[in-house]
Design a protein around this motif. Structure first.
Motif, PDB file in Angstrom:
ATOM      1  N   SER A 243       0.827  -1.201   0.000  1.00  0.00           N
ATOM      2  CA  SER A 243       0.000   0.000   0.000  1.00  0.00           C
ATOM      3  C   SER A 243       0.868   1.260   0.000  1.00  0.00           C
ATOM      4  CB  SER A 243      -0.906   0.010   1.238  1.00  0.00           C
ATOM      5  OG  SER A 243      -0.136   0.166   2.408  1.00  0.00           O
ATOM      6  N   GLU A 244       0.275   2.364  -0.489  1.00  0.00           N
ATOM      7  CA  GLU A 244       0.992   3.642  -0.480  1.00  0.00           C
ATOM      8  C   GLU A 244       1.267   4.088   0.952  1.00  0.00           C
ATOM      9  OE1 GLU A 244      -0.438   6.776  -3.019  1.00  0.00           O
ATOM     10  OE2 GLU A 244      -1.345   5.331  -4.386  1.00  0.00           O
ATOM     11  N   THR A 245       0.336   3.791   1.855  1.00  0.00           N
ATOM     12  CA  THR A 245       0.547   4.142   3.259  1.00  0.00           C
ATOM     13  C   THR A 245       1.777   3.449   3.810  1.00  0.00           C
ATOM     14  OG1 THR A 245      -1.831   4.460   3.610  1.00  0.00           O
ATOM     15  CG2 THR A 245      -0.477   4.062   5.569  1.00  0.00           C
ATOM     16  N   GLN A 246       1.910   2.157   3.479  1.00  0.00           N
ATOM     17  CA  GLN A 246       3.061   1.406   3.946  1.00  0.00           C
ATOM     18  C   GLN A 246       4.359   1.962   3.369  1.00  0.00           C
ATOM     19  OE1 GLN A 246       4.238  -2.860   2.806  1.00  0.00           O
ATOM     20  NE2 GLN A 246       2.851  -3.158   4.525  1.00  0.00           N
ATOM     21  N   MET A 247       4.333   2.333   2.087  1.00  0.00           N
ATOM     22  CA  MET A 247       5.525   2.912   1.459  1.00  0.00           C
ATOM     23  C   MET A 247       5.917   4.221   2.142  1.00  0.00           C
ATOM     24  SD  MET A 247       6.168   4.000  -2.531  1.00  0.00           S
ATOM     25  CE  MET A 247       4.906   5.288  -2.503  1.00  0.00           C
ATOM     26  N   PHE A 248       4.920   5.064   2.441  1.00  0.00           N
ATOM     27  CA  PHE A 248       5.188   6.334   3.108  1.00  0.00           C
ATOM     28  C   PHE A 248       5.770   6.090   4.497  1.00  0.00           C
ATOM     29  CE2 PHE A 248       3.848   9.927   5.799  1.00  0.00           C
ATOM     30  CZ  PHE A 248       4.458  10.965   5.101  1.00  0.00           C
ATOM     31  N   GLN A 249       5.225   5.096   5.214  1.00  0.00           N
ATOM     32  CA  GLN A 249       5.763   4.758   6.535  1.00  0.00           C
ATOM     33  C   GLN A 249       7.212   4.298   6.448  1.00  0.00           C
ATOM     34  OE1 GLN A 249       3.098   1.826   8.198  1.00  0.00           O
ATOM     35  NE2 GLN A 249       1.804   3.364   9.162  1.00  0.00           N
ATOM     36  N   ALA A 250       7.513   3.492   5.426  1.00  0.00           N
ATOM     37  CA  ALA A 250       8.880   3.000   5.272  1.00  0.00           C
ATOM     38  C   ALA A 250       9.859   4.139   5.019  1.00  0.00           C
ATOM     39  CB  ALA A 250       8.947   1.985   4.134  1.00  0.00           C
ATOM     40  N   MET A 251       9.390   5.165   4.295  1.00  0.00           N
ATOM     41  CA  MET A 251      10.263   6.290   3.968  1.00  0.00           C
ATOM     42  C   MET A 251      10.433   7.249   5.137  1.00  0.00           C
ATOM     43  SD  MET A 251       8.806   7.066   0.126  1.00  0.00           S
ATOM     44  CE  MET A 251       9.856   8.496  -0.140  1.00  0.00           C
ATOM     45  N   THR A 252       9.464   7.296   6.033  1.00  0.00           N
ATOM     46  CA  THR A 252       9.505   8.260   7.138  1.00  0.00           C
ATOM     47  C   THR A 252       9.789   7.564   8.471  1.00  0.00           C
ATOM     48  OG1 THR A 252       7.086   8.111   7.287  1.00  0.00           O
ATOM     49  CG2 THR A 252       8.008   9.899   5.972  1.00  0.00           C
ATOM     50  N   VAL A 253       8.810   6.823   8.961  1.00  0.00           N
ATOM     51  CA  VAL A 253       8.982   6.116  10.238  1.00  0.00           C
ATOM     52  C   VAL A 253      10.134   5.126  10.147  1.00  0.00           C
ATOM     53  CG1 VAL A 253       7.867   4.624  11.937  1.00  0.00           C
ATOM     54  CG2 VAL A 253       6.528   6.376  10.742  1.00  0.00           C
ATOM     55  N   GLY A 254      10.254   4.464   8.982  1.00  0.00           N
ATOM     56  CA  GLY A 254      11.328   3.491   8.804  1.00  0.00           C
ATOM     57  C   GLY A 254      12.707   4.110   8.953  1.00  0.00           C
ATOM     58  N   THR A 255      12.869   5.313   8.438  1.00  0.00           N
ATOM     59  CA  THR A 255      14.147   6.016   8.567  1.00  0.00           C
ATOM     60  C   THR A 255      14.459   6.310  10.027  1.00  0.00           C
ATOM     61  OG1 THR A 255      13.849   7.036   6.385  1.00  0.00           O
ATOM     62  CG2 THR A 255      15.422   8.081   7.887  1.00  0.00           C
ATOM     63  N   TRP A 256      13.438   6.711  10.780  1.00  0.00           N
ATOM     64  CA  TRP A 256      13.626   6.995  12.210  1.00  0.00           C
ATOM     65  C   TRP A 256      13.989   5.722  12.966  1.00  0.00           C
ATOM     66  CZ3 TRP A 256      10.953   5.394  16.618  1.00  0.00           C
ATOM     67  CH2 TRP A 256      11.278   6.066  17.790  1.00  0.00           C
ATOM     68  N   ILE A 257      13.293   4.613  12.678  1.00  0.00           N
ATOM     69  CA  ILE A 257      13.594   3.335  13.340  1.00  0.00           C
ATOM     70  C   ILE A 257      15.024   2.915  13.049  1.00  0.00           C
ATOM     71  CG2 ILE A 257      13.060   0.855  13.343  1.00  0.00           C
ATOM     72  CD1 ILE A 257      10.124   1.630  12.883  1.00  0.00           C
ATOM     73  N   SER A 258      15.455   3.081  11.804  1.00  0.00           N
ATOM     74  CA  SER A 258      16.803   2.676  11.416  1.00  0.00           C
ATOM     75  C   SER A 258      17.876   3.464  12.155  1.00  0.00           C
ATOM     76  CB  SER A 258      16.988   2.858   9.904  1.00  0.00           C
ATOM     77  OG  SER A 258      16.086   2.041   9.184  1.00  0.00           O
ATOM     78  N   LYS A 259      17.568   4.723  12.479  1.00  0.00           N
ATOM     79  CA  LYS A 259      18.557   5.569  13.158  1.00  0.00           C
ATOM     80  C   LYS A 259      18.559   5.359  14.666  1.00  0.00           C
ATOM     81  CE  LYS A 259      18.631   9.327   9.754  1.00  0.00           C
ATOM     82  NZ  LYS A 259      18.359  10.774   9.519  1.00  0.00           N
ATOM     83  N   THR A 260      17.467   4.828  15.209  1.00  0.00           N
ATOM     84  CA  THR A 260      17.347   4.761  16.667  1.00  0.00           C
ATOM     85  C   THR A 260      17.346   3.332  17.213  1.00  0.00           C
ATOM     86  OG1 THR A 260      14.921   4.838  16.471  1.00  0.00           O
ATOM     87  CG2 THR A 260      16.092   6.932  16.775  1.00  0.00           C
ATOM     88  N   SER A 261      17.526   2.333  16.347  1.00  0.00           N
ATOM     89  CA  SER A 261      17.550   0.950  16.826  1.00  0.00           C
ATOM     90  C   SER A 261      18.520   0.132  15.991  1.00  0.00           C
ATOM     91  CB  SER A 261      16.146   0.326  16.759  1.00  0.00           C
ATOM     92  OG  SER A 261      15.812  -0.012  15.427  1.00  0.00           O
TER      93      SER A 261
END
Length: 322
Positions: A243-261
């Protein structure tokens, strides 16, 4: 020659079979007589102009490329004077998404870097099913997912075009592979060598307490928190489709998760690459990977083929025969 042409964004019904001028290859190009092509998600984006951001690449108000089609297989009919890798009569396959598309036609002129010799053990229809989906699976697993032998890999959406290749490629790298699919696709995944198959209508992979080193989200609507919970420490999630929602999450929330975990989450877009076509040809000729074709349509049936493809239930690839 006959070609599929469209002049505006819209549904499959706007696609028309039209007589257009046969192309002439430039000095660095090859003229290919196309025997088969196939449909990928990128073709659907090109047709509809959705998501809207894609229009900045494909044309803001109307399509930049009037003949769609990325995957092709066919025969070299002529070569420009600067071409060194191919000669007339060679059987080839390739991905035109990086050089103007145009695969839904009887002939196309393309740079030689877009092509590779067709695997000797594949038909034209089978070869046309490979380039975009196969290379997408390869790049997402090997390059973005950094797969290692013995790792546990989960592929959500394992029965579609990219997913069926991903299962086989992950196995070729020595991984323990779990595929997620519907009940009717279980046998297909087992035949492709999946070690475990999860029927999403009966079980949620996010709730079975299994953890994975690499997860490919090829399809689905799960929030990123579900994928994060299913990852091992230092695990990697790669969003390939969904889904587009999932893609947007991967680009935004995913970037934050990658930097903090310790877990890494990202989205991925395939890039046409001749070396990866060579790599896929080796896997195919060695029998480590095989294309799965759901349905085949003629050039006159392209609109019907798109309608079937956009339903999202294809088992493997949808192929267009010229």
């Amino acid at each position: 020659m006959k070609a599929i042409v469209y002049k505006r964004y819209g549904p499959p019904e706007i696609l028309e079979v039209t007589d257009v001028e046969k192309p002439m290859p430039k000095d660095n190009q090859i003229l290919v007589k196309v025997h088969a092509s196939s449909i990928n998600f990128g073709n659907l984006v090109l047709l509809k102009g959705e998501p809207f951001l894609a229009r900045f690449a494909f044309g803001l108000f109307k399509p930049k490329y009037s003949i769609p089609g990325g995957d092709i297989s066919g025969t070299v009919e002529a070569v420009g004077k600067d071409v060194t890798q191919f000669q007339p009569g060679d059987e080839v396959f390739g991905d035109l998404s990086g050089c103007g598309w145009g695969g839904f036609a009887q002939y196309v002129a393309v740079p030689e870097k877009a092509l590779a010799l067709k695997p000797a053990n594949l038909s034209y229809e089978e070869a046309a099913a490979v380039p975009m989906a196969g290379v997408t699976a390869l790049q997402s697993i090997r390059d973005k997912g950094r797969i290692q032998p013995g790792q546990k890999v989960l592929i959500n959406g394992a029965s579609g075009g990219v997913g069926t290749f991903a299962v086989q490629i992950a196995k070729s790298f020595g991984a323990e592979v779990t595929g997620v699919c519907s009940t009717r696709n279980i046998d297909i995944l087992q035949s492709l060598g999946a070690d475990h198959v999860i029927d999403y209508s009966k079980e949620k992979f996010t709730e079975n307490n299994q953890r994975y080193d690499l997860i490919l989200g090829v399809n689905g609507h799960q929030p990123l928190s579900d994928y994060k919970r299913a990852l091992n420490r230092n695990g990697i999630f790669v969003h390939v489709g969904g889904s587009e929602t999932q893609m947007f999450q991967a680009m935004t929330v995913g970037t934050w998760i990658s930097k903090t975990s310790s877990k890494k989450m990202s989205t991925f877009l395939q890039r046409a690459n001749q070396k990866d076509l060579f790599f896929m040809r080796e896997l195919l000729e060695a029998g480590k990977v095989k294309p799965i074709i759901d349905k085949q349509y003629s050039l006159n049936e392209v609109a019907e083929a798109f309608r079937y493809f956009e339903q999202g239930h294809a088992q493997g690839k949808v192929v267009i025969k010229m």
